[in-house]
Design a protein around this motif. Structure first.
Motif, PDB file in Angstrom:
ATOM      1  N   ALA A  86      85.426 -10.787  34.825  1.00  0.00           N
ATOM      2  CA  ALA A  86      84.542 -10.332  35.723  1.00  0.00           C
ATOM      3  C   ALA A  86      84.995 -10.604  37.175  1.00  0.00           C
ATOM      4  O   ALA A  86      84.882 -11.471  37.938  1.00  0.00           O
ATOM      5  CB  ALA A  86      83.113 -10.816  35.623  1.00  0.00           C
ATOM      6  N   LEU A 107      84.011 -20.517  39.702  1.00  0.00           N
ATOM      7  CA  LEU A 107      84.055 -19.133  39.376  1.00  0.00           C
ATOM      8  C   LEU A 107      85.169 -18.345  40.404  1.00  0.00           C
ATOM      9  O   LEU A 107      85.383 -17.294  40.387  1.00  0.00           O
ATOM     10  CB  LEU A 107      83.030 -18.378  39.157  1.00  0.00           C
ATOM     11  N   GLU A 110      89.068 -19.655  39.398  1.00  0.00           N
ATOM     12  CA  GLU A 110      89.491 -18.898  38.008  1.00  0.00           C
ATOM     13  C   GLU A 110      88.598 -17.859  37.545  1.00  0.00           C
ATOM     14  O   GLU A 110      87.483 -18.111  37.678  1.00  0.00           O
ATOM     15  CB  GLU A 110      89.548 -20.240  36.926  1.00  0.00           C
ATOM     16  N   PRO A 111      89.233 -17.013  36.827  1.00  0.00           N
ATOM     17  CA  PRO A 111      88.598 -15.713  36.691  1.00  0.00           C
ATOM     18  C   PRO A 111      87.738 -16.103  35.265  1.00  0.00           C
ATOM     19  O   PRO A 111      87.637 -16.883  34.553  1.00  0.00           O
ATOM     20  CB  PRO A 111      89.445 -14.894  35.840  1.00  0.00           C
ATOM     21  N   LEU A 112      86.426 -15.430  35.525  1.00  0.00           N
ATOM     22  CA  LEU A 112      85.148 -15.357  34.485  1.00  0.00           C
ATOM     23  C   LEU A 112      85.833 -14.524  33.614  1.00  0.00           C
ATOM     24  O   LEU A 112      85.728 -13.289  33.935  1.00  0.00           O
ATOM     25  CB  LEU A 112      83.797 -15.187  34.976  1.00  0.00           C
ATOM     26  N   MET A 113      86.040 -14.645  32.364  1.00  0.00           N
ATOM     27  CA  MET A 113      86.349 -13.759  31.125  1.00  0.00           C
ATOM     28  C   MET A 113      85.922 -13.888  30.011  1.00  0.00           C
ATOM     29  O   MET A 113      85.768 -15.178  29.480  1.00  0.00           O
ATOM     30  CB  MET A 113      87.872 -13.986  31.212  1.00  0.00           C
TER      31      MET A 113
ATOM     32  N   LYS B 183      80.877 -22.079  32.078  1.00  0.00           N
ATOM     33  CA  LYS B 183      80.877 -20.633  32.987  1.00  0.00           C
ATOM     34  C   LYS B 183      80.073 -19.563  32.399  1.00  0.00           C
ATOM     35  O   LYS B 183      79.761 -18.749  32.892  1.00  0.00           O
ATOM     36  CB  LYS B 183      82.345 -20.125  32.806  1.00  0.00           C
ATOM     37  N   TYR B 185      80.153 -17.354  29.629  1.00  0.00           N
ATOM     38  CA  TYR B 185      80.588 -16.579  28.878  1.00  0.00           C
ATOM     39  C   TYR B 185      81.309 -16.847  27.438  1.00  0.00           C
ATOM     40  O   TYR B 185      81.788 -15.844  26.784  1.00  0.00           O
ATOM     41  CB  TYR B 185      81.623 -15.536  29.677  1.00  0.00           C
ATOM     42  N   LEU B 188      86.996 -18.790  25.095  1.00  0.00           N
ATOM     43  CA  LEU B 188      87.980 -17.856  25.304  1.00  0.00           C
ATOM     44  C   LEU B 188      89.368 -18.699  25.136  1.00  0.00           C
ATOM     45  O   LEU B 188      90.025 -18.537  24.161  1.00  0.00           O
ATOM     46  CB  LEU B 188      88.204 -17.015  26.444  1.00  0.00           C
TER      47      LEU B 188
END
Lengths: 335, 335
Positions: A86, A107, A110-113, B183, B185, B188
């Protein structure tokens, strides 16, 4: 080079090379039967596809046929890996705000993924779901398809492994999402199958618009024929595609054919419009105390497209209708 | 019928039929080159594989060779879909308790399921990761491989589509997990590649042990040669495999070859031991105020196996060593 996968009744379809103007196509069956097979051995296969592409652009394709997006599957109808960053934090902030939350500082670092499911539909396949009440939303974005990336690769190393780009419609079921997020394991049922643009293209097709690991062009979304969004995909992207790929590769080998999305493209609403309805609803909620724009209804259509500087479609358009899916009949057989 | 995928230097390996006693194997190349191809057309392919299986068990395989788990890839080295239910609520409760949380009532009503990545290793492949400090944990579980399941299928309908079962080692990086869950989500990076048993088998191989959509046998985990867990997989499973499949299929077509896990098998610790270290640490934390069992160290080994009533290995053993992975060298090429 532009590539597509043509429906042939099989699960994987057939790889085709498509001319730059999206007018003609030719099956690449003598070179690689499917896009995954091409990606499995890209260094060997790509030059052969490129030769066919040049012939096609010069009108010298010997078995060319009219290119018809309705006959396309997703470029990779069955991908082995799908992850979605995201990367447009405006989008994340707007969605969080609707729930009364703020963007956590982590956020920005570091990427929210999320680990996505690789259910990828063709560009003209229906968004077929059983219930409007689930809050069916579209989500216009860009994804890359990469080659093998070693565990612990840097963004620079990952950048070299980007082979193709395509547009995606990441459908979300907004009314299923809160309960699913509350369970703590991320979205699953609230992320049904998304769709891909008719063609995936190599970065060189984008010229200067592909720069710094971002695609610098507006992404156009139309809802029932009305343009509702055209945010600039190159601005407001907090993490570029190489950074997203490196994030995914931190603790795993990423393998050829992995599809990694950048998330819903957003410039934060306003005159650039929106790439998903939830954003618009969040803005309405903030400004007027209630969200007035409804989610998608059965019969609605969504079109997602990106034009180059000359107004020509780069990837072809995703154009989907929302239809009511029927649960499978009880087909109990003897076994 | 028992099936395995033999390493041949390719990304997908070669499908082999394995004798019931796991002693001999024969390539199924005349029938289907890979397990995915067999699953793509199971009704047509399975009877042919079954014929070969019967010949092999009768010592009539014409091209049989000694079966060697070290030469196996995962039965599906590249799956198109991987989802994991956390069906053993004891396990979920113990992990939540370590974080000071309780099981939400909703988790008793509906499965907790995550969209996993389908990075599947062979049974003897190393758990190769760069940092011990990530808190490397094993996770012994069972997964099914299914055929096509229509959107909205009932558990009964889904049950008919279960084609194969296998054992899995779902590795988790416990020290990366809290920040990732925060986070919102889901996991991962904290879910690196897991491994599969040498063979996947059809439910009929299990006789009465496969009942009510659950596998009723103990799952044995050994750590550096010492048996640390043998929980009964058939008890304490709050949702059976058909329910897990129906949960996944609520808003999507599940396609042939999807791998759906039941989560870490747990009877809540005690004399049945544990299938992941985090559980044991949670019990220690609760009883003694601190967790004394460390996570896996480089050089450690994990063995996961299931025996039938006669003490014979059903799936062959997962047996992995934990090793230090090295980040890829900078291989920048011209491009």
């Amino acid at each position: 080079m532009k590539l597509a996968t043509i429906k042939d009744g099989s699960r994987d379809g057939q790889l085709a090379v498509v001319s730059r103007d999206l007018k003609t196509a030719q099956l690449a069956d003598g070179i690689a039967p499917t896009l995954q097979r091409a990606l499995d051995d890209w260094a060997f296969i790509a030059p052969q596809l490129d030769l066919l592409y040049r012939e096609l652009n010069q009108g010298r394709g010997r078995r060319g046929f009219d290119f018809e997006p309705a006959n396309c599957m997703a470029p990779l109808p069955r991908a082995y890996q799908r992850a979605d960053g995201a990367a447009y934090l405006n989008h994340v902030e707007l969605l969080l705000r609707a729930g009364g939350a703020e963007l956590a500082p982590a956020l920005r670092e570091e990427p929210l993924m999320l680990q996505g499911g690789a259910d990828l539909l063709g560009p003209r396949d229906d968004i077929a779901l059983p219930h409007e009440e689930w809050g069916i939303d579209f989500g216009a974005g860009i994804a890359v398809i990469c080659d093998d990336i070693g565990m612990g690769a840097t963004p620079d190393q990952a950048h070299q492994q980007i082979r193709l780009l395509m547009l995606v419609n990441d459908v979300a079921l907004r009314n299923l999402l809160p309960a699913e997020l509350a369970k703590g394991y991320g979205p699953l049922q609230s992320r049904p199958a998304g769709a891909c643009s008719p063609v995936a293209l190599t970065p060189d097709e984008l010229g200067d618009a592909w720069k710094g690991g971002k695609l610098h062009l507006p992404l156009r979304s139309s809802w029932n024929g009305k343009l509702v969004g055209q945010p600039q995909a190159g601005v407001d992207m907090a993490f570029n595609f190489p950074q997203l790929l490196a994030h995914l590769a931190k603790s795993r080998q990423v393998r050829a054919g992995a599809v990694v999305g950048g998330g819903t493209v957003s410039n934060g609403g306003g005159k650039r419009g929106y790439s998903c309805i939830a954003e618009q609803r969040s803005l309405e909620l903030h400004a007027k105390g209630r969200a007035s724009t409804p989610y998608l209804a059965f019969g609605d259509s969504i079109r997602i497209e990106m034009l180059d500087e000359d107004g020509k479609s780069l990837f072809g358009a995703i154009e989907q209708s929302v239809t009511r899916a029927v649960a499978p009949a009880d087909t109990r057989r003897g076994r």
